[in-house]
Scaffold this motif. Structure first.
Motif, short mmCIF file in Angstrom:
data_model
loop_
_atom_site.label_atom_id
_atom_site.label_comp_id
_atom_site.label_asym_id
_atom_site.label_seq_id
_atom_site.Cartn_x
_atom_site.Cartn_y
_atom_site.Cartn_z
N ARG A 25 -11.27 -7.83 13.65
CA ARG A 25 -11.69 -8.11 12.21
C ARG A 25 -11.64 -6.56 11.41
O ARG A 25 -11.15 -6.60 10.36
N ASP A 26 -12.14 -5.33 11.98
CA ASP A 26 -11.85 -4.08 11.48
C ASP A 26 -10.20 -3.94 11.22
O ASP A 26 -9.98 -3.52 10.11
N SER A 27 -9.43 -4.24 12.30
CA SER A 27 -8.10 -3.96 12.23
C SER A 27 -7.38 -4.78 11.19
O SER A 27 -6.81 -4.27 10.47
N GLU A 28 -7.93 -6.10 11.07
CA GLU A 28 -7.14 -6.92 10.11
C GLU A 28 -7.65 -6.38 8.78
O GLU A 28 -7.00 -6.41 7.46
N LEU A 34 -4.38 -1.49 3.60
CA LEU A 34 -3.25 -0.68 3.67
C LEU A 34 -1.91 -1.49 3.02
O LEU A 34 -1.23 -0.79 2.35
N ARG A 35 -2.07 -2.73 3.17
CA ARG A 35 -0.89 -3.54 2.38
C ARG A 35 -1.21 -3.48 0.72
O ARG A 35 -0.01 -3.48 0.07
N THR A 36 -2.57 -3.65 0.54
CA THR A 36 -2.75 -3.59 -0.82
C THR A 36 -2.27 -2.18 -1.43
O THR A 36 -1.61 -2.15 -2.39
N MET A 37 -2.65 -1.02 -0.70
CA MET A 37 -2.37 0.22 -1.27
C MET A 37 -0.64 0.39 -1.30
O MET A 37 -0.21 1.00 -2.09
N LEU A 38 -0.08 -0.19 -0.34
CA LEU A 38 1.43 0.11 -0.32
C LEU A 38 2.18 -0.77 -1.60
O LEU A 38 2.98 -0.38 -2.26
N ALA A 39 1.34 -2.06 -1.82
CA ALA A 39 1.86 -2.66 -2.93
C ALA A 39 1.51 -1.98 -4.34
O ALA A 39 2.51 -1.91 -5.28
#
Length: 80
Positions: A25-28, A34-39
């Protein structure tokens, strides 16, 4: 002297399933953040690129783009 090599293979019966689930859960959660920050970074880079093009348009007179001016077009506005 000889060095002994040890290997450890955990037995599936002894894996702490609650800890495994919590780590997943923590990893997800981290992956989502991280995906949000990359976007957001991608959007910012696109905005910067658009702004640079607009500035180049404002500072370049129409019809003056010659072969010599192409390299100047790729430089930062601040260097002109």
């Amino acid at each position: 002297m000889t060095a002994a090599a040890f290997t450890f293979t955990p037995d599936a019966d002894f894996v702490d399933r609650a800890l495994d689930a919590e780590l997943r859960r923590d990893s997800e959660s981290v992956d989502r953040k991280l995906r949000t920050m990359l976007a957001a970074l991608d959007d910012s880079l696109a905005g910067i690129s658009d702004a640079r093009e607009e500035l180049h348009t404002l500072y370049t007179a129409p019809g003056t783009d010659t072969a010599g001016d192409v390299s100047a077009h790729d430089q930062d506005i601040a260097t002109h």
